[in-house]
Scaffold this motif. Structure first.
Motif, PDB file in Angstrom:
ATOM      1  N   GLY A  84       0.778  -1.227   0.000  1.00  0.00           N
ATOM      2  CA  GLY A  84       0.000   0.000   0.000  1.00  0.00           C
ATOM      3  C   GLY A  84       0.808   1.273   0.000  1.00  0.00           C
ATOM      4  N   VAL A  85       2.124   1.206   0.068  1.00  0.00           N
ATOM      5  CA  VAL A  85       2.961   2.409  -0.025  1.00  0.00           C
ATOM      6  C   VAL A  85       2.987   2.860  -1.485  1.00  0.00           C
ATOM      7  CG1 VAL A  85       5.279   3.345   0.308  1.00  0.00           C
ATOM      8  CG2 VAL A  85       4.342   1.726   1.959  1.00  0.00           C
ATOM      9  N   PHE A  86       2.718   4.131  -1.737  1.00  0.00           N
ATOM     10  CA  PHE A  86       2.561   4.586  -3.119  1.00  0.00           C
ATOM     11  C   PHE A  86       3.039   6.014  -3.270  1.00  0.00           C
ATOM     12  CE2 PHE A  86      -1.061   6.445  -1.094  1.00  0.00           C
ATOM     13  CZ  PHE A  86      -1.370   7.572  -1.829  1.00  0.00           C
ATOM     14  N   LEU A  87       3.147   6.436  -4.521  1.00  0.00           N
ATOM     15  CA  LEU A  87       3.356   7.824  -4.907  1.00  0.00           C
ATOM     16  C   LEU A  87       2.867   7.989  -6.343  1.00  0.00           C
ATOM     17  CD1 LEU A  87       6.021   8.107  -6.998  1.00  0.00           C
ATOM     18  CD2 LEU A  87       7.249   7.630  -4.891  1.00  0.00           C
ATOM     19  N   PRO A  91      -3.812  -4.281  -6.896  1.00  0.00           N
ATOM     20  CA  PRO A  91      -3.747  -5.487  -6.050  1.00  0.00           C
ATOM     21  C   PRO A  91      -4.068  -5.214  -4.586  1.00  0.00           C
ATOM     22  CG  PRO A  91      -1.543  -4.729  -6.582  1.00  0.00           C
ATOM     23  CD  PRO A  91      -2.473  -3.894  -7.397  1.00  0.00           C
ATOM     24  N   CYS A  92      -3.990  -3.950  -4.154  1.00  0.00           N
ATOM     25  CA  CYS A  92      -4.307  -3.598  -2.772  1.00  0.00           C
ATOM     26  C   CYS A  92      -4.698  -2.132  -2.717  1.00  0.00           C
ATOM     27  CB  CYS A  92      -3.129  -3.879  -1.824  1.00  0.00           C
ATOM     28  SG  CYS A  92      -1.650  -2.909  -2.185  1.00  0.00           S
ATOM     29  N   LYS A  93      -5.258  -1.708  -1.618  1.00  0.00           N
ATOM     30  CA  LYS A  93      -5.632  -0.305  -1.446  1.00  0.00           C
ATOM     31  C   LYS A  93      -4.390   0.553  -1.219  1.00  0.00           C
ATOM     32  CE  LYS A  93     -10.031  -1.509   0.780  1.00  0.00           C
ATOM     33  NZ  LYS A  93     -10.844  -1.367   2.025  1.00  0.00           N
ATOM     34  N   LEU A  94      -4.546   1.840  -1.484  1.00  0.00           N
ATOM     35  CA  LEU A  94      -3.482   2.796  -1.202  1.00  0.00           C
ATOM     36  C   LEU A  94      -3.518   3.120   0.285  1.00  0.00           C
ATOM     37  CD1 LEU A  94      -3.903   5.216  -4.252  1.00  0.00           C
ATOM     38  CD2 LEU A  94      -2.588   3.098  -4.105  1.00  0.00           C
ATOM     39  N   ARG A  95      -2.420   2.829   0.995  1.00  0.00           N
ATOM     40  CA  ARG A  95      -2.403   3.001   2.453  1.00  0.00           C
ATOM     41  C   ARG A  95      -1.492   4.124   2.910  1.00  0.00           C
ATOM     42  NH1 ARG A  95      -0.561  -2.314   5.036  1.00  0.00           N
ATOM     43  NH2 ARG A  95      -0.844  -1.029   6.901  1.00  0.00           N
ATOM     44  N   VAL A 105       1.984   8.320 -13.599  1.00  0.00           N
ATOM     45  CA  VAL A 105       2.245   6.942 -13.177  1.00  0.00           C
ATOM     46  C   VAL A 105       1.951   6.825 -11.686  1.00  0.00           C
ATOM     47  CG1 VAL A 105       3.952   5.105 -12.944  1.00  0.00           C
ATOM     48  CG2 VAL A 105       3.987   6.580 -14.953  1.00  0.00           C
ATOM     49  N   LEU A 106       1.188   5.815 -11.336  1.00  0.00           N
ATOM     50  CA  LEU A 106       0.968   5.463  -9.937  1.00  0.00           C
ATOM     51  C   LEU A 106       1.892   4.308  -9.599  1.00  0.00           C
ATOM     52  CD1 LEU A 106      -0.626   5.516  -7.231  1.00  0.00           C
ATOM     53  CD2 LEU A 106      -2.245   3.932  -8.292  1.00  0.00           C
ATOM     54  N   SER A 107       2.857   4.550  -8.719  1.00  0.00           N
ATOM     55  CA  SER A 107       3.816   3.525  -8.291  1.00  0.00           C
ATOM     56  C   SER A 107       3.369   2.990  -6.949  1.00  0.00           C
ATOM     57  CB  SER A 107       5.225   4.100  -8.202  1.00  0.00           C
ATOM     58  OG  SER A 107       5.650   4.582  -9.462  1.00  0.00           O
ATOM     59  N   LEU A 108       3.167   1.680  -6.875  1.00  0.00           N
ATOM     60  CA  LEU A 108       2.571   1.047  -5.699  1.00  0.00           C
ATOM     61  C   LEU A 108       3.406  -0.159  -5.285  1.00  0.00           C
ATOM     62  CD1 LEU A 108       0.149   0.566  -3.712  1.00  0.00           C
ATOM     63  CD2 LEU A 108      -0.907  -0.758  -5.571  1.00  0.00           C
ATOM     64  N   CYS A 109       3.574  -0.322  -3.976  1.00  0.00           N
ATOM     65  CA  CYS A 109       4.289  -1.480  -3.429  1.00  0.00           C
ATOM     66  C   CYS A 109       3.291  -2.556  -3.030  1.00  0.00           C
ATOM     67  CB  CYS A 109       5.129  -1.067  -2.222  1.00  0.00           C
ATOM     68  SG  CYS A 109       6.004  -2.445  -1.429  1.00  0.00           S
ATOM     69  N   HIS A 110       3.538  -3.777  -3.493  1.00  0.00           N
ATOM     70  CA  HIS A 110       2.704  -4.931  -3.126  1.00  0.00           C
ATOM     71  C   HIS A 110       3.590  -6.167  -3.088  1.00  0.00           C
ATOM     72  CE1 HIS A 110      -0.737  -7.525  -2.691  1.00  0.00           C
ATOM     73  NE2 HIS A 110      -0.429  -8.188  -3.794  1.00  0.00           N
ATOM     74  N   VAL A 142       7.652  -3.202  -6.209  1.00  0.00           N
ATOM     75  CA  VAL A 142       7.064  -1.942  -6.667  1.00  0.00           C
ATOM     76  C   VAL A 142       6.521  -2.146  -8.074  1.00  0.00           C
ATOM     77  CG1 VAL A 142       7.465   0.506  -7.086  1.00  0.00           C
ATOM     78  CG2 VAL A 142       8.689  -0.654  -5.235  1.00  0.00           C
ATOM     79  N   LYS A 143       5.234  -1.832  -8.253  1.00  0.00           N
ATOM     80  CA  LYS A 143       4.573  -1.936  -9.550  1.00  0.00           C
ATOM     81  C   LYS A 143       4.141  -0.543  -9.994  1.00  0.00           C
ATOM     82  CE  LYS A 143       2.928  -6.572  -8.385  1.00  0.00           C
ATOM     83  NZ  LYS A 143       1.761  -7.489  -8.274  1.00  0.00           N
ATOM     84  N   HIS A 144       4.054  -0.369 -11.304  1.00  0.00           N
ATOM     85  CA  HIS A 144       3.774   0.950 -11.873  1.00  0.00           C
ATOM     86  C   HIS A 144       2.542   0.852 -12.777  1.00  0.00           C
ATOM     87  CE1 HIS A 144       7.832   2.116 -10.506  1.00  0.00           C
ATOM     88  NE2 HIS A 144       8.191   0.920 -10.945  1.00  0.00           N
TER      89      HIS A 144
END
Length: 570
Positions: A491-494, A558-562, A506-511, A515-517
């Motif tokens: 859920g860590v993102f920017l 894959p998950c919510k933005l936390r 681009v939304l960069s998200l950790c799951h 890190v996925k983009h």
């Protein structure tokens, strides 16, 4: 009135005040009640022989021993002093110590050595602590010897006006060794700083660390079953997550086993060994990958060491992977000699070992830090008993005017639903008003016409640029490093501008510690601009609406933005 030096041994060596500057007339009177004229006699010689015993010997009487002028004077704690003499001594001005370097072991060339370092910080004294931000800016703070990392972080949060939460951390960074670690909330900042070697390229960095207490919230990713198999076999009646939670609540560490790459001492060769963390310490197999308990040998004392992440391990140490960590004993102050370098196969394995080492070293103290952080979050943001809301605000009630007559809404859940609907309706009106470019309202784009880069059009909204989760034109590699530094937590993102598509974001998200983009493209329909990540199936008026939606709903993610990555300017 004469002055002379007077040695004051104080029942042996007294490092606090080895010398006392005393007038000779006071010394004479204090020794014999004023009856004698001088307590220091001339050495015996022809015509000047002592009448009562040998020189410097004490016959056991009430008087003080006779000494030579070159001998130090021993003062008995039972020596009597008249009241008027006590008053006379107390009225004298205090004379400064002429040899201050002899009183402080940390500054004395005799009582200290380079191996002892700078010495422990003195209680009550102020120390200057320099803290750096992720942008390289520095701020100097004054701290006492007992200032903890949590107290220093709270001070920086107030000064930078950042959002208060328990994810802010103080990171100890040794750039010359490519090592870093997050200080625990209870650690003394001044004590850690005093352990650094003089002139070393070491510093404190103020930044987010979402993994600090994540193991108490979601323990399954930190302790996979394959690495705690011995605990599961001993407690077959308990589920995996329940067993790990019991260990965490009790402040103890489960037994962890696994394979690690070890750099052999004095060589640049890495070899695979079997390691086991038990209650008595960390062990490794002398037969390489053998799991036989007879081959286990004690490896390191974790209670007398600090555990660091290794950054740029391939460049500095030739690690097989980028998932290295280091056990650095307290006695190792500078250089790489004495460092125990280890390397895991993936990030999950490294996270498991690092979490286990923290639990092994700090135990219940770590769990108390987490509980105190939760209490601070539950406390109100104001100081004092007076709330922020005024009396008139507290007297307001929720009303429903959708029918013929108004009614008071008494159900709290219904009040919240109505408030969200009203806010969403107001937001829809305002976002459409501010997000429509003037060119789109007059004439749509032709087939051969291209819109300027997103965020660069003079009439296009730039409201997302004020958000803490927006990082502008940051590269893909820098994004990976930033999210990795602040914690590979689900859920860590920017949000950043796309380098390949000048119109997109681009939304960069950790799951799952990766890190996925996700590409965000702008589009138009009936003269209105919107943003989408799924080819127009879900549309958003602006980036803020897109982020807020995925903080509540998963959508295609894959998950919510936390947690959003943010950097504050010191």
């Amino acid at each position: 009135m004469g002055w002379s030096w007077w040695w004051h041994p104080c029942d042996g060596i007294c490092p606090a005040q080895p010398w006392t500057w005393t007038p000779s007339w006071l010394r004479d009177n204090a020794m014999d009640g004023g009856a004698q004229q001088s307590s220091l006699r001339e050495p015996p010689g022809p015509g000047n022989a002592e009448q009562e015993g040998a020189p410097g010997e004490w016959d056991g009487g009430e008087g003080l021993p006779e000494v030579k002028r070159s001998q130090p004077l021993f003062i008995h704690s039972s020596s009597r002093q008249l009241p008027e003499e006590e008053l006379r001594a107390s009225s004298l001005p205090s004379i400064p110590n002429p040899f201050p370097e002899l009183c402080s072991p940390s500054n004395s060339p005799i009582l200290s050595s380079p191996a002892l370092g700078q010495g422990s910080p003195r209680e009550g004294a102020s120390h200057v602590v320099k803290v750096f931000g992720e942008d390289g800016a520095c701020r100097s703070l004054e701290a006492s010897a007992g200032t903890t990392a949590r107290q220093l972080c709270e001070t920086l949060v107030r000064r930078t006006r950042a959002l208060q939460d328990h994810s802010w951390a103080l990171v100890e960074l040794h750039q010359h060794l490519a090592l870093e670690r997050c200080l625990e909330d209870h650690e003394s900042v001044v004590e850690v700083q005093s352990s650094w070697p003089p002139g070393a390229d070491s510093r404190f960095v103020f930044r987010k660390n979402f993994t600090k207490y994540e193991l108490f919230k979601s323990n399954a990713p930190f302790f996979p079953e394959v690495m705690v198999s011995s605990c599961l076999e001993a407690n077959k009646s308990m589920a995996h997550s329940e067993l790990i939670q019991n260990f965490l609540n009790s402040g103890s560490c489960p037994e962890v086993q696994g394979f690690l790459q070890l750099r052999e001492s004095g060589r640049k060769v890495w070899k695979r060994f079997y390691f086991s963390l038990r209650r008595s310490g960390l062990y490794y197999s002398t037969k390489g990958t053998s799991k036989d308990p007879r081959h286990l040998q004690y490896f390191a004392d974790l209670t007398e060491s600090n555990i660091y992440y290794v950054t740029q391990g391939k460049k500095h140490y030739g690690t097989p992977t980028e998932f290295g960590f280091c056990i650095k004993p307290y006695k190792v102050r500078s250089g790489t000699k004495g460092l125990k370098l280890l390397c895991s196969e993936d990030e999950q394995s490294r996270s498991c070992w690092m979490a286990a080492f923290r639990l092994f070293k700090y135990g219940m103290q770590l769990y108390r830090n987490y509980q105190q952080a939760q209490v601070r979050l539950s406390q109100p943001s104001w100081i004092g008993p007076t709330p922020l809301r005024s009396v008139s605000d507290n007297a307001l009630v929720a009303m429903d005017f959708s029918g013929c007559t108004g009614r008071v809404i008494e159900n709290p859940s219904e009040v919240l639903t109505v408030a969200l609907e009203e806010a969403q309706a107001w937001r829809k009106k305002t976002t459409h008003r501010y997000s429509l470019p003037a060119a789109c309202q007059s004439s749509p784009l032709s087939a051969g016409e291209q819109r300027p880069a997103a965020g660069s059009h003079p009439a296009e909204p730039a409201i997302h640029r004020t958000q803490p989760w927006f990082h502008g034109r940051i590269s893909r590699e820098d994004t990976q490093q930033l999210i990795g530094r602040q914690g590979l937590v689900d859920g860590v993102f920017l949000v950043r501008e796309s380098q390949r598509n000048p119109k997109g974001f681009v939304l960069s998200l950790c799951h799952l510690q990766r890190v996925k983009h996700y590409l965000i493209l702008p589009s138009e329909e009936e003269g209105r601009l919107y943003f989408t990540m799924d080819d127009g199936q879900t549309r958003f008026a602006d980036l803020i609406q897109l982020v807020e939606f995925h903080q509540i709903n998963r959508g295609i993610l894959p998950c919510k933005l936390r947690h959003y990555c943010t950097c504050v300017a010191l």
